[in-house]
Enzyme design. Structure first.
Site, PDB file in Angstrom:
ATOM      1  N   ASP A  10      10.880  12.174   8.050  1.00  0.00           N
ATOM      2  CA  ASP A  10      10.706  12.315   6.596  1.00  0.00           C
ATOM      3  C   ASP A  10      10.533  13.745   6.083  1.00  0.00           C
ATOM      4  O   ASP A  10       9.649  14.003   5.248  1.00  0.00           O
ATOM      5  CB  ASP A  10       9.506  11.468   6.128  1.00  0.00           C
ATOM      6  CG  ASP A  10       9.662   9.985   6.395  1.00  0.00           C
ATOM      7  OD1 ASP A  10      10.726   9.572   6.904  1.00  0.00           O
ATOM      8  OD2 ASP A  10       8.718   9.217   6.112  1.00  0.00           O
ATOM      9  N   LYS A 108      14.058   3.964   5.789  1.00  0.00           N
ATOM     10  CA  LYS A 108      12.971   2.989   5.817  1.00  0.00           C
ATOM     11  C   LYS A 108      12.330   2.863   4.437  1.00  0.00           C
ATOM     12  O   LYS A 108      12.472   3.748   3.606  1.00  0.00           O
ATOM     13  CB  LYS A 108      11.944   3.381   6.879  1.00  0.00           C
ATOM     14  CG  LYS A 108      11.351   4.748   6.728  1.00  0.00           C
ATOM     15  CD  LYS A 108      10.610   5.169   7.989  1.00  0.00           C
ATOM     16  CE  LYS A 108       9.897   6.478   7.819  1.00  0.00           C
ATOM     17  NZ  LYS A 108       8.890   6.535   6.771  1.00  0.00           N
ATOM     18  N   CYS A 153       3.318   8.539   8.556  1.00  0.00           N
ATOM     19  CA  CYS A 153       4.580   8.119   9.187  1.00  0.00           C
ATOM     20  C   CYS A 153       4.741   8.636  10.610  1.00  0.00           C
ATOM     21  O   CYS A 153       5.272   7.934  11.465  1.00  0.00           O
ATOM     22  CB  CYS A 153       5.755   8.508   8.306  1.00  0.00           C
ATOM     23  SG  CYS A 153       5.685   7.637   6.712  1.00  0.00           S
TER      24      CYS A 153
END
Length: 199
Positions: A10, A108, A153
């Protein structure tokens, strides 16, 4: 080909300074990640990819503010500012990230009703992203995780990776944390206990 993969979590504009869910110094890790991308044979990226009406957004819960929590069918959910909306500039990778070498981009959080921190499972802990199968089919048993954010994450991905049988390292110098109410110390402890190598 080596049997080790770098998984970049990310590194997107919304998680960098100026973004809707900025992680302090989130952009400072990009040069180190780029250098690591150059050294790994296998590179995989994850990308938060939310529909505009995502249930984890505080804006979808009247009277709730970002970083408060609500109970969802799958458990307690932290509410976030609207971020990483599909196709938006905020969802794009940081412009300095040299990501073109990636073999796979795992998107995601694209299901409106469920959030997804881990690169391996949605937050219901049962819906897989398919990443484990991708790695196993290629004979990759060892992974190194970098990116944003250490305590969400990255940590959730690392904990799932160990459970799935991967030898897992988190390079802390190539991560940055949100640190929400002591979440960084808590997740570092959980990762150590689970057998994640913190480097």
């Amino acid at each position: 080909m080596s049997e080790e993969a770098l998984i970049v979590i990310d590194v997107q504009n919304d998680f960098c300074p100026g973004g809707n869910l900025a992680v302090a110094e989130g952009d400072k890790i990009v040069p180190l990640i780029n250098e690591m991308i150059g050294r790994f044979d296998h590179v995989i990226l994850t990308q938060d990819w939310h529909p505009a009406n995502h249930s984890s957004f505080a804006s979808k819960h009247p009277g709730k503010e970002p970083f408060e929590t609500v109970e969802m069918p799958y458990g307690t959910q932290t509410l976030w500012p609207d971020h990483c909306i599909q196709g938006s500039g905020g969802a794009a990778f940081h412009p300095a990230l040299k990501w073109t070498k990636a073999e796979l981009v795992v998107r995601k959080g694209f299901r409106a009703g469920i959030d997804s921190y881990s690169a391996f499972y949605e937050n219901d802990r049962t819906t897989p992203t398919g990443l484990a199968g991708f790695l196993k089919e290629r004979g990759i048993g060892k992974i190194t995780l970098v990116g944003l954010a250490t305590d969400f994450c990255v940590a959730y991905s690392a904990l799932d990776a160990v459970k799935l049988g991967f030898e897992t390292t988190v390079r802390l110098d190539a991560c940055r944390a949100i640190d929400l109410g002591g979440s960084l110390e808590m997740m570092l402890g959980q990762m150590r206990e689970a057998g994640v190598k913190l480097a």
